[in-house]
Design a protein around this motif. Structure first.
Motif, PDB file in Angstrom:
ATOM      1  N   ARG A   1       8.245   7.025   1.672  1.00 43.03           N
ATOM      2  CA  ARG A   1       9.469   6.441   2.233  1.00 43.03           C
ATOM      3  C   ARG A   1       9.173   5.102   2.908  1.00 43.03           C
ATOM      4  N   ARG A   2       8.139   5.092   3.735  1.00 39.59           N
ATOM      5  CA  ARG A   2       7.786   3.846   4.413  1.00 39.59           C
ATOM      6  C   ARG A   2       7.319   2.797   3.411  1.00 39.59           C
ATOM      7  N   ALA A   3       6.530   3.216   2.426  1.00 47.29           N
ATOM      8  CA  ALA A   3       6.054   2.284   1.404  1.00 47.29           C
ATOM      9  C   ALA A   3       7.220   1.665   0.640  1.00 47.29           C
ATOM     10  N   ALA A   4       8.243   2.469   0.343  1.00 48.64           N
ATOM     11  CA  ALA A   4       9.406   1.962  -0.376  1.00 48.64           C
ATOM     12  C   ALA A   4      10.166   0.936   0.452  1.00 48.64           C
ATOM     13  N   LEU A   5      10.252   1.152   1.756  1.00 50.45           N
ATOM     14  CA  LEU A   5      10.935   0.204   2.630  1.00 50.45           C
ATOM     15  C   LEU A   5      10.176  -1.122   2.704  1.00 50.45           C
ATOM     16  N   VAL A   6       8.849  -1.041   2.744  1.00 48.80           N
ATOM     17  CA  VAL A   6       8.036  -2.264   2.758  1.00 48.80           C
ATOM     18  C   VAL A   6       8.205  -3.022   1.452  1.00 48.80           C
ATOM     19  N   ALA A   7       8.166  -2.300   0.324  1.00 55.13           N
ATOM     20  CA  ALA A   7       8.345  -2.949  -0.979  1.00 55.13           C
ATOM     21  C   ALA A   7       9.724  -3.586  -1.091  1.00 55.13           C
ATOM     22  N   GLN A   8      10.725  -2.920  -0.557  1.00 55.61           N
ATOM     23  CA  GLN A   8      12.087  -3.468  -0.579  1.00 55.61           C
ATOM     24  C   GLN A   8      12.154  -4.763   0.224  1.00 55.61           C
ATOM     25  N   ARG A   9      11.483  -4.785   1.357  1.00 52.73           N
ATOM     26  CA  ARG A   9      11.467  -6.008   2.172  1.00 52.73           C
ATOM     27  C   ARG A   9      10.725  -7.127   1.452  1.00 52.73           C
ATOM     28  N   VAL A  10       9.621  -6.805   0.813  1.00 52.57           N
ATOM     29  CA  VAL A  10       8.881  -7.806   0.037  1.00 52.57           C
ATOM     30  C   VAL A  10       9.778  -8.408  -1.049  1.00 52.57           C
ATOM     31  N   ASP A  11      10.525  -7.554  -1.740  1.00 50.43           N
ATOM     32  CA  ASP A  11      11.391  -8.035  -2.814  1.00 50.43           C
ATOM     33  C   ASP A  11      12.542  -8.894  -2.296  1.00 50.43           C
ATOM     34  N   SER A  12      12.932  -8.689  -1.045  1.00 51.79           N
ATOM     35  CA  SER A  12      14.026  -9.488  -0.493  1.00 51.79           C
ATOM     36  C   SER A  12      13.555 -10.839   0.030  1.00 51.79           C
ATOM     37  N   VAL A  13      12.279 -10.926   0.367  1.00 52.25           N
ATOM     38  CA  VAL A  13      11.735 -12.153   0.954  1.00 52.25           C
ATOM     39  C   VAL A  13      11.042 -13.031  -0.092  1.00 52.25           C
ATOM     40  N   LEU A  14      10.388 -12.406  -1.036  1.00 49.16           N
ATOM     41  CA  LEU A  14       9.634 -13.136  -2.051  1.00 49.16           C
ATOM     42  C   LEU A  14      10.392 -13.119  -3.375  1.00 49.16           C
ATOM     43  N   LEU A  15      10.494 -14.282  -3.998  1.00 51.52           N
ATOM     44  CA  LEU A  15      11.241 -14.437  -5.241  1.00 51.52           C
ATOM     45  C   LEU A  15      10.304 -14.706  -6.404  1.00 51.52           C
ATOM     46  N   PRO A  16      10.728 -14.410  -7.638  1.00 50.87           N
ATOM     47  CA  PRO A  16       9.925 -14.769  -8.804  1.00 50.87           C
ATOM     48  C   PRO A  16       9.701 -16.278  -8.857  1.00 50.87           C
ATOM     49  N   TYR A  17       8.478 -16.667  -9.114  1.00 50.46           N
ATOM     50  CA  TYR A  17       8.146 -18.092  -9.196  1.00 50.46           C
ATOM     51  C   TYR A  17       8.475 -18.611 -10.595  1.00 50.46           C
ATOM     52  N   THR A  18       9.114 -19.763 -10.649  1.00 50.24           N
ATOM     53  CA  THR A  18       9.405 -20.392 -11.942  1.00 50.24           C
ATOM     54  C   THR A  18       8.897 -21.816 -11.930  1.00 50.24           C
ATOM     55  N   GLU A  19       8.333 -22.235 -13.037  1.00 50.59           N
ATOM     56  CA  GLU A  19       7.822 -23.595 -13.202  1.00 50.59           C
ATOM     57  C   GLU A  19       8.873 -24.399 -13.949  1.00 50.59           C
ATOM     58  N   THR A  20       9.216 -25.559 -13.399  1.00 50.26           N
ATOM     59  CA  THR A  20      10.227 -26.406 -14.037  1.00 50.26           C
ATOM     60  C   THR A  20       9.560 -27.611 -14.683  1.00 50.26           C
ATOM     61  N   ALA A  21      10.194 -28.068 -15.757  1.00 48.01           N
ATOM     62  CA  ALA A  21       9.639 -29.220 -16.471  1.00 48.01           C
ATOM     63  C   ALA A  21       9.867 -30.496 -15.704  1.00 48.01           C
TER      64      ALA A  21
ATOM     65  N   SER B   1       0.819  -1.206   0.000  1.00 46.19           N
ATOM     66  CA  SER B   1       0.000   0.000   0.000  1.00 46.19           C
ATOM     67  C   SER B   1       0.857   1.262   0.000  1.00 46.19           C
ATOM     68  N   PRO B   2       0.334   2.356  -0.527  1.00 46.15           N
ATOM     69  CA  PRO B   2       1.094   3.625  -0.573  1.00 46.15           C
ATOM     70  C   PRO B   2       1.327   4.249   0.792  1.00 46.15           C
ATOM     71  N   CYS B   3       0.599   3.788   1.816  1.00 43.41           N
ATOM     72  CA  CYS B   3       0.809   4.314   3.163  1.00 43.41           C
ATOM     73  C   CYS B   3       1.889   3.542   3.912  1.00 43.41           C
ATOM     74  N   GLY B   4       2.327   2.405   3.357  1.00 43.58           N
ATOM     75  CA  GLY B   4       3.383   1.628   3.986  1.00 43.58           C
ATOM     76  C   GLY B   4       2.945   0.863   5.212  1.00 43.58           C
ATOM     77  N   THR B   5       1.650   0.652   5.364  1.00 39.36           N
ATOM     78  CA  THR B   5       1.160  -0.062   6.544  1.00 39.36           C
ATOM     79  C   THR B   5       0.435  -1.358   6.207  1.00 39.36           C
ATOM     80  N   ALA B   6       0.380  -1.724   4.932  1.00 40.35           N
ATOM     81  CA  ALA B   6      -0.362  -2.923   4.554  1.00 40.35           C
ATOM     82  C   ALA B   6       0.283  -3.611   3.354  1.00 40.35           C
ATOM     83  N   VAL B   7       0.227  -4.930   3.387  1.00 38.38           N
ATOM     84  CA  VAL B   7       0.621  -5.766   2.259  1.00 38.38           C
ATOM     85  C   VAL B   7      -0.555  -6.688   1.957  1.00 38.38           C
ATOM     86  N   VAL B   8      -0.970  -6.717   0.712  1.00 33.69           N
ATOM     87  CA  VAL B   8      -2.105  -7.542   0.294  1.00 33.69           C
ATOM     88  C   VAL B   8      -1.590  -8.795  -0.415  1.00 33.69           C
ATOM     89  N   VAL B   9      -2.036  -9.938   0.061  1.00 33.27           N
ATOM     90  CA  VAL B   9      -1.762 -11.208  -0.602  1.00 33.27           C
ATOM     91  C   VAL B   9      -3.043 -11.599  -1.329  1.00 33.27           C
TER      92      VAL B   9
END
Length: 218
Positions: free
Chosen positions: A198-218, A90-98
């Motif tokens: 600023r807070r929103a950017a820090l939350v997004a940065q943390r999300v990017d460090s914890v969650l990785l792009p999903y890849t499907e393998t054959a 979220s733009p307020c830096g207080t919520a992450v939606v799954v």
């Protein structure tokens, strides 16, 4: 996110596996499908149907970027194989939606029956339980005090009764909202009342460090 999202990639893998052997490829070239090929194609068709719903959600969510939302698609937690369809900061830096996207039968309404989410008479409550589980795991991995994680589910095809359901699942404190597509963006757009870039950017940065792009393998 392109048309090759995780659901589309999974469909491609299923078709490829069914035709891996040389003789199967030769049969396929001749227009002959084995029983294994038919089963794989039926399963792949279901995954492709889901992929189309995910693509629709991606296009809808794009409108939130101008409002300061940071949006990611097709992610997984480190050390885990399940994929999360969409994650929004979220733009307020207080919520992450799954957010999980589902494409259910167009001729069967989605409603609450005895407290459980159903498509027609078919119980689909396990899908609500899954998105709550994903939200719980993401919340634990982020380790961000003061940042709420919201599990949401958007249903394409099947009409959601009243446009919105509030489902309850064991182990999650609060409702899991099941939304029709037309309710999704307005509900999220109306949630944050203030912006904290600023807070929103820090939350997004943390999300990017914890969650990785999903890849499907054959």
């Amino acid at each position: 996110m392109s048309t090759q999202n995780s659901a589309a990639a999974r469909a491609a893998v299923l078709r490829r596996r069914a035709r891996r052997a040389l003789w199967r490829r030769l049969l396929a070239l001749c227009g002959v499908r084995t029983a294994a090929m038919r089963r794989a194609d039926a399963s792949a068709a279901r995954w492709e149907h889901g992929a189309a719903g995910e693509e629709t959600t991606v296009r809808m969510l794009a409108a939130l970027k101008a409002r300061g939302w940071v949006i990611r698609h097709d992610l997984r937690l480190r050390g885990r194989r399940f994929n999360v369809d969409h994650v929004l900061c979220s733009p307020c830096g207080t919520a992450v939606v799954v957010l999980d996207t589902k494409s259910w039968h167009r001729g069967r309404p989605t409603s609450l029956i005895r407290g459980r989410v159903c498509c027609g008479t078919e119980d689909r409550h396990e899908q609500v339980e899954k998105v709550a589980k994903y939200a719980r795991l993401v919340e634990a991995a982020l380790e961000l005090p003061g940042v709420a994680v919201w599990p949401l589910l958007v249903v394409h095809g099947s009409p959601v009764a009243g446009g919105q359901l509030e489902a309850r699942v064991q182990g999650w404190d609060g409702p899991v909202y099941v939304l029709s597509p037309d309710r999704l963006v307005p509900r999220l757009a109306g949630a944050p009342k203030v912006r904290d870039p600023r807070r929103a950017a820090l939350v997004a940065q943390r999300v990017d460090s914890v969650l990785l792009p999903y890849t499907e393998t054959a």
